[in-house]
Scaffold this active site. Sequence first.
Site, PDB file in Angstrom:
ATOM      1  N   ASP A 234      39.873  47.224  43.939  1.00  0.00           N
ATOM      2  CA  ASP A 234      39.255  47.834  42.749  1.00  0.00           C
ATOM      3  C   ASP A 234      40.177  48.833  42.050  1.00  0.00           C
ATOM      4  OD1 ASP A 234      36.170  48.021  44.621  1.00  0.00           O
ATOM      5  OD2 ASP A 234      37.014  46.379  43.446  1.00  0.00           O
TER       6      ASP A 234
HETATM    7  N1  LIG Z   1      42.876  42.359  46.693  1.00  0.00           N
HETATM    8  C1  LIG Z   1      41.694  42.411  46.028  1.00  0.00           C
HETATM    9  N2  LIG Z   1      40.755  41.504  46.283  1.00  0.00           N
HETATM   10  C2  LIG Z   1      39.593  41.549  45.597  1.00  0.00           C
HETATM   11  C3  LIG Z   1      39.344  42.585  44.663  1.00  0.00           C
HETATM   12  C4  LIG Z   1      40.395  43.519  44.401  1.00  0.00           C
HETATM   13  O1  LIG Z   1      40.252  44.438  43.572  1.00  0.00           O
HETATM   14  N3  LIG Z   1      41.545  43.392  45.096  1.00  0.00           N
HETATM   15  N4  LIG Z   1      38.103  42.691  44.050  1.00  0.00           N
HETATM   16  C5  LIG Z   1      37.060  41.974  44.767  1.00  0.00           C
HETATM   17  C6  LIG Z   1      35.714  42.021  44.150  1.00  0.00           C
HETATM   18  N5  LIG Z   1      35.006  43.184  44.630  1.00  0.00           N
HETATM   19  C7  LIG Z   1      34.649  44.104  43.749  1.00  0.00           C
HETATM   20  O2  LIG Z   1      34.769  43.914  42.540  1.00  0.00           O
HETATM   21  C8  LIG Z   1      34.739  43.340  46.026  1.00  0.00           C
HETATM   22  C9  LIG Z   1      34.434  42.260  46.763  1.00  0.00           C
HETATM   23  C10 LIG Z   1      34.198  42.394  48.137  1.00  0.00           C
HETATM   24  C11 LIG Z   1      34.272  43.587  48.747  1.00  0.00           C
HETATM   25  C12 LIG Z   1      34.041  43.694  50.213  1.00  0.00           C
HETATM   26  O3  LIG Z   1      34.030  44.735  50.775  1.00  0.00           O
HETATM   27  N6  LIG Z   1      33.876  42.515  50.847  1.00  0.00           N
HETATM   28  C13 LIG Z   1      33.657  42.458  52.286  1.00  0.00           C
HETATM   29  C14 LIG Z   1      32.813  41.237  52.569  1.00  0.00           C
HETATM   30  C15 LIG Z   1      31.576  41.272  51.752  1.00  0.00           C
HETATM   31  C16 LIG Z   1      30.795  39.983  51.847  1.00  0.00           C
HETATM   32  O4  LIG Z   1      31.179  39.086  52.587  1.00  0.00           O
HETATM   33  O5  LIG Z   1      29.801  39.963  51.108  1.00  0.00           O
HETATM   34  C17 LIG Z   1      34.963  42.186  52.973  1.00  0.00           C
HETATM   35  O6  LIG Z   1      35.797  41.484  52.357  1.00  0.00           O
HETATM   36  O7  LIG Z   1      35.051  42.627  54.120  1.00  0.00           O
HETATM   37  C18 LIG Z   1      34.608  44.684  47.988  1.00  0.00           C
HETATM   38  C19 LIG Z   1      34.822  44.573  46.617  1.00  0.00           C
HETATM   39  C20 LIG Z   1      37.445  40.558  45.058  1.00  0.00           C
HETATM   40  N7  LIG Z   1      38.646  40.600  45.838  1.00  0.00           N
END
Ligand SMILES: Nc1nc2c(c(=O)[nH]1)N[C@@H](CN(C=O)c1ccc(C(=O)N[C@@H](CCC(=O)O)C(=O)O)cc1)CN2
Length: 290
Positions: A234
Amino acid sequence: MRTDEGAAPATPSYVLVLTCPDGPGIVHAVSGVLAGAGGNITESQQYGDPGTGRFHLRVQVEVPLARDELAALLAPVAERFGMEWSLDVLGRPLRTLVLVSRAGHCLNDLLFRQRSGRLPVDVVGVVGNHRDLEPMAAAAGVPFTHVPVEAGGKEAAEARLLAMVGEHDVELVVLARYMQVLSDDLCRALHGRVINIHHSFLPSFKGARPYAQAHGRGVKLIGATAHYVTADLDEGPIIEQDVHRVDHASTEADMVGIGQDVEAQVLARAVRWHAEHRVLLDGHRTVVFR
Ligand SMILES: Nc1nc2c(c(=O)[nH]1)N[C@@H](CN(C=O)c1ccc(C(=O)N[C@@H](CCC(=O)O)C(=O)O)cc1)CN2
């Protein structure tokens, strides 16, 4: 040569974008080449950043030459001024891969805008870490690929994503409420080619559950942010943002509902501007020639 209807063939139109160290003579040099080639500039926007000392220019131009012929004429000027530059056919749809999870409002909006000719993208595929949106992709005639991200399986999943980017000559990857964090390696491999929609008005409320955070904080405005994806969650360069008023009576569910429209509109604007070469990276910020 006249076309069947007798109309003269349209003069090709191109979009030139460039960035270079700021200084005198840049616009004069570029417009001189375009005029010398019989060009007619139809739109031009520029910005010199006093902070970075970088100059940014976007020009739309009609020129009776093939793209590579025009590029060859521009190359010496680009060399002289140390430009990073690109020249593309105006309006050419970008080959785009859309990544999704369960929420379908952004995918639905992108597919509708593409189908209506209001978004210069060619969605070559939809990839989901869940199958929820497979019917939506199928209804739009777009191939859907299920790439689950199991515990310990992120590297393999991302290898499949990167392979699809290569196989389909993907120019843009859109994270349309894709809820998996991309690795540093994948972010580096796709630098400047991945746009995410975050469901808050960044820098407030980062993470996976911004509406819960917003409701808990008692905010009066909620919003959405489209940004380029970097390894720092983010934190990527912001392309577009918007907000909508809420109040004390707005539940978290109300915010989620209100937010869907804001997210879809903000993402569509960001994708359109990127596809029209209106967004230039300026360090960790963007210059947007709307
Ligand atoms: N390298 C990046 N990857 C992603 C980003 C980014 O900015 N840099 N944005 C995300 C989208 N997003 C917010 O906009 C977001 C998505 C997921 C998570 C998160 O904590 N996910 C958990 C799993 C959640 C689930 O399975 O529902 C995780 O990955 O452990 C935070 C922010 C897309 N990718």
